[in-house]
Write a protein that holds these residues in place. Structure first.
Motif, short mmCIF file in Angstrom:
data_model
loop_
_atom_site.label_atom_id
_atom_site.label_comp_id
_atom_site.label_asym_id
_atom_site.label_seq_id
_atom_site.Cartn_x
_atom_site.Cartn_y
_atom_site.Cartn_z
N UNK A 83 0.84 -1.19 0.00
CA UNK A 83 0.00 0.00 0.00
C UNK A 83 0.87 1.24 0.00
N UNK A 84 0.33 2.29 -0.60
CA UNK A 84 1.08 3.53 -0.74
C UNK A 84 0.09 4.68 -0.91
N UNK A 85 0.51 5.87 -0.52
CA UNK A 85 -0.25 7.09 -0.75
C UNK A 85 0.65 8.03 -1.54
N UNK A 86 0.10 8.65 -2.57
CA UNK A 86 0.88 9.59 -3.37
C UNK A 86 -0.03 10.67 -3.94
N UNK A 87 0.58 11.72 -4.44
CA UNK A 87 -0.18 12.79 -5.10
C UNK A 87 0.17 12.76 -6.58
N UNK A 88 -0.78 13.23 -7.37
CA UNK A 88 -0.60 13.24 -8.81
C UNK A 88 -1.30 14.47 -9.36
N UNK A 89 -0.61 15.21 -10.22
CA UNK A 89 -1.22 16.37 -10.85
C UNK A 89 -1.96 15.93 -12.10
N UNK A 90 -3.23 16.31 -12.18
CA UNK A 90 -4.07 15.96 -13.33
C UNK A 90 -3.87 16.98 -14.44
N UNK A 91 -4.38 16.65 -15.62
CA UNK A 91 -4.27 17.56 -16.78
C UNK A 91 -4.96 18.90 -16.52
N UNK A 92 -6.00 18.88 -15.67
CA UNK A 92 -6.74 20.11 -15.38
C UNK A 92 -6.03 20.98 -14.34
N UNK A 93 -4.84 20.57 -13.91
CA UNK A 93 -4.07 21.35 -12.95
C UNK A 93 -4.34 21.00 -11.49
N UNK A 94 -5.43 20.28 -11.24
CA UNK A 94 -5.73 19.87 -9.88
C UNK A 94 -4.78 18.76 -9.44
N UNK A 95 -4.50 18.76 -8.15
CA UNK A 95 -3.67 17.70 -7.59
C UNK A 95 -4.56 16.74 -6.81
N UNK A 96 -4.46 15.48 -7.12
CA UNK A 96 -5.27 14.50 -6.39
C UNK A 96 -4.38 13.71 -5.44
N UNK A 97 -4.99 13.28 -4.34
CA UNK A 97 -4.32 12.44 -3.36
C UNK A 97 -4.87 11.03 -3.60
#
Length: 181
Positions: free
Chosen positions: A125-139
């Motif tokens: 298991x892991x938690x990470x953040x990722x920037x979407x194409x729309x500029x929002x960052x998801x957790x």
């Protein structure tokens, strides 16, 4: 009097939280695992890729619940299944480590990769953040489980830290082993 009022408020909040999760839909996501979703998930199957995806959202699409199942993921699984239990665990752990790192290569790790066990199956298991194409960052919170050469990727993502936190926990705690070999 204040003490009774505080206890009544706590009881009310607890009962609301408990009843809000009683309508969840238990879904068999493969031959080995079941998971509860907040509502009936959309199912997309790609037989040519040995892939099935279950997905749904909540809170105006700000919280996503996904399970991806990929069948027959380890090419030499027959060889691995004949090894000692400790050697099998090493091989599966190595496969998961490589796969997780490749899977999240564009993300920023929030919590380190941890091992866990559900039934007789191993996972990471892991938690990470990722920037979407729309500029929002998801957790993104993810669990990767290998069960009888099937890979289960159980994922919760949100754009707002803390949003749907109880639902995320309920989702991950609802993972149950259906059958084991």
């Amino acid at each position: 009097m204040k003490h009774h009022m505080i206890l009544s408020i706590i009881a009310l909040v607890t009962s609301i939280a408990c009843t809000s999760q009683t309508n969840w839909v238990k879904t068999k996501v493969g031959s080995e695992l079941s998971v509860k979703f907040p509502n009936k998930p959309f199912v997309d199957t790609k037989p040519e890729r040995r892939l099935t995806m279950f997905t749904t959202s909540k809170s105006n699409d700000n919280c996503s619940f996904t399970v991806v199942v990929r069948k027959q993921v380890i090419k030499d699984y027959d060889r691995i299944s004949k090894l000692s239990l400790s050697e099998q665990e090493k091989e599966i752990s190595s496969f998961l480590n490589k796969g997780v790192i490749q899977f999240i290569q564009d993300g920023d790790i929030v919590t380190p990769l941890k091992s866990f066990k559900t039934g007789n199956y191993r996972g990471k298991e892991i938690t990470y953040t990722l920037k979407k194409d729309n500029g929002k960052q998801s957790i993104i919170f993810e669990k990767f489980i290998i069960a009888n050469n099937n890979l289960y990727i159980i994922s919760f993502s949100t754009y707002q830290k803390g949003l749907c936190e109880n639902d995320k926990d309920f989702f991950f705690n609802s993972i149950t082993v259906s059958t084991e070999k």
